[in-house]
Design a protein around this motif. Structure first.
Motif, PDB file in Angstrom:
ATOM      1  N   GLY A  23       5.746  -5.782   8.310  1.00 26.54           N
ATOM      2  CA  GLY A  23       7.042  -5.693   8.458  1.00 26.54           C
ATOM      3  C   GLY A  23       7.817  -5.958   6.942  1.00 26.54           C
ATOM      4  N   GLY A  24       8.746  -5.286   6.722  1.00 24.36           N
ATOM      5  CA  GLY A  24       9.730  -5.464   5.483  1.00 24.36           C
ATOM      6  C   GLY A  24       9.481  -4.384   4.443  1.00 24.36           C
ATOM      7  N   LYS A  25      10.269  -4.314   3.603  1.00 24.56           N
ATOM      8  CA  LYS A  25      10.248  -3.248   2.571  1.00 24.56           C
ATOM      9  C   LYS A  25       9.114  -3.198   1.669  1.00 24.56           C
ATOM     10  N   TRP A  26       8.219  -4.179   1.194  1.00 22.45           N
ATOM     11  CA  TRP A  26       7.327  -4.341   0.194  1.00 22.45           C
ATOM     12  C   TRP A  26       5.930  -4.354   0.919  1.00 22.45           C
ATOM     13  N   LYS A  27       5.568  -4.957   2.124  1.00 21.66           N
ATOM     14  CA  LYS A  27       4.406  -5.248   2.390  1.00 21.66           C
ATOM     15  C   LYS A  27       3.466  -3.965   2.435  1.00 21.66           C
ATOM     16  N   LEU A  29       3.855  -1.277   0.851  1.00 26.95           N
ATOM     17  CA  LEU A  29       3.600  -0.590  -0.579  1.00 26.95           C
ATOM     18  C   LEU A  29       2.517  -1.466  -1.381  1.00 26.95           C
ATOM     19  N   VAL A  48       4.409  -1.755  -7.814  1.00 32.36           N
ATOM     20  CA  VAL A  48       5.321  -1.836  -6.800  1.00 32.36           C
ATOM     21  C   VAL A  48       6.818  -2.163  -7.451  1.00 32.36           C
ATOM     22  N   VAL A  51      10.408  -4.600  -7.068  1.00 26.16           N
ATOM     23  CA  VAL A  51      10.249  -5.846  -6.293  1.00 26.16           C
ATOM     24  C   VAL A  51      10.217  -7.122  -7.205  1.00 26.16           C
ATOM     25  N   GLN A  59       5.537 -12.427  -0.332  1.00 28.80           N
ATOM     26  CA  GLN A  59       4.761 -11.468   0.638  1.00 28.80           C
ATOM     27  C   GLN A  59       3.286 -11.596   0.462  1.00 28.80           C
TER      28      GLN A  59
END
Length: 122
Positions: A23-27, A29, A48, A51, A59
């Motif tokens: 979950g989350g915006k960056w994981k 990617l 990435v 970030v 993360q």
């Protein structure tokens, strides 16, 4: 025990457990760019885009705690550290392949929707 549901598991279902990990915006990617080969921190930061250092480090630590990413410190001067997917991480990224394919197939439509060109009428 989970007080609300009475379950001894803290998750509603398997999807809930998986989303806690990715979950989350960056994981997602981060995982995408670690596949298929290890990356040094700087390589990952460039891949990435957008970030912050703080969030990327956080993360990566969370993914490491979940057994998805492995951090290897080579104990060299200058310092050399890389990040790679564990076997569990490789199995997780394999499940994300269909989602990546779907995104590729629908990226133009998604971009239009985001830009408001094809916004639904009210």
């Amino acid at each position: 025990m989970d007080e609300k549901s009475g379950n001894s598991f803290p998750f509603i279902c398997g999807l809930d457990a998986a989303l806690r990990v990715v979950g989350g915006k960056w994981k997602p990617l981060i995982l995408y760019f670690l596949n298929p080969e290890p990356k040094r921190y700087g390589e990952l930061k460039r891949a990435v885009r957008g970030v912050s250092d703080k969030v990327l480090i956080q993360q990566l630590k969370e993914l490491e705690v979940h057994g998805i990413v492995q951090r290897t410190d080579y104990k060299e001067i200058p310092p050399r550290v890389d990040y790679s997917l564990t076997p569990r991480g490789r199995s997780l990224i394999a499940t994300m392949a269909p989602l990546c394919e779907w995104g590729e197939e629908n990226s133009a439509i998604i971009a239009e929707a985001i830009s408001g060109r094809n916004a639904p009428e009210k």
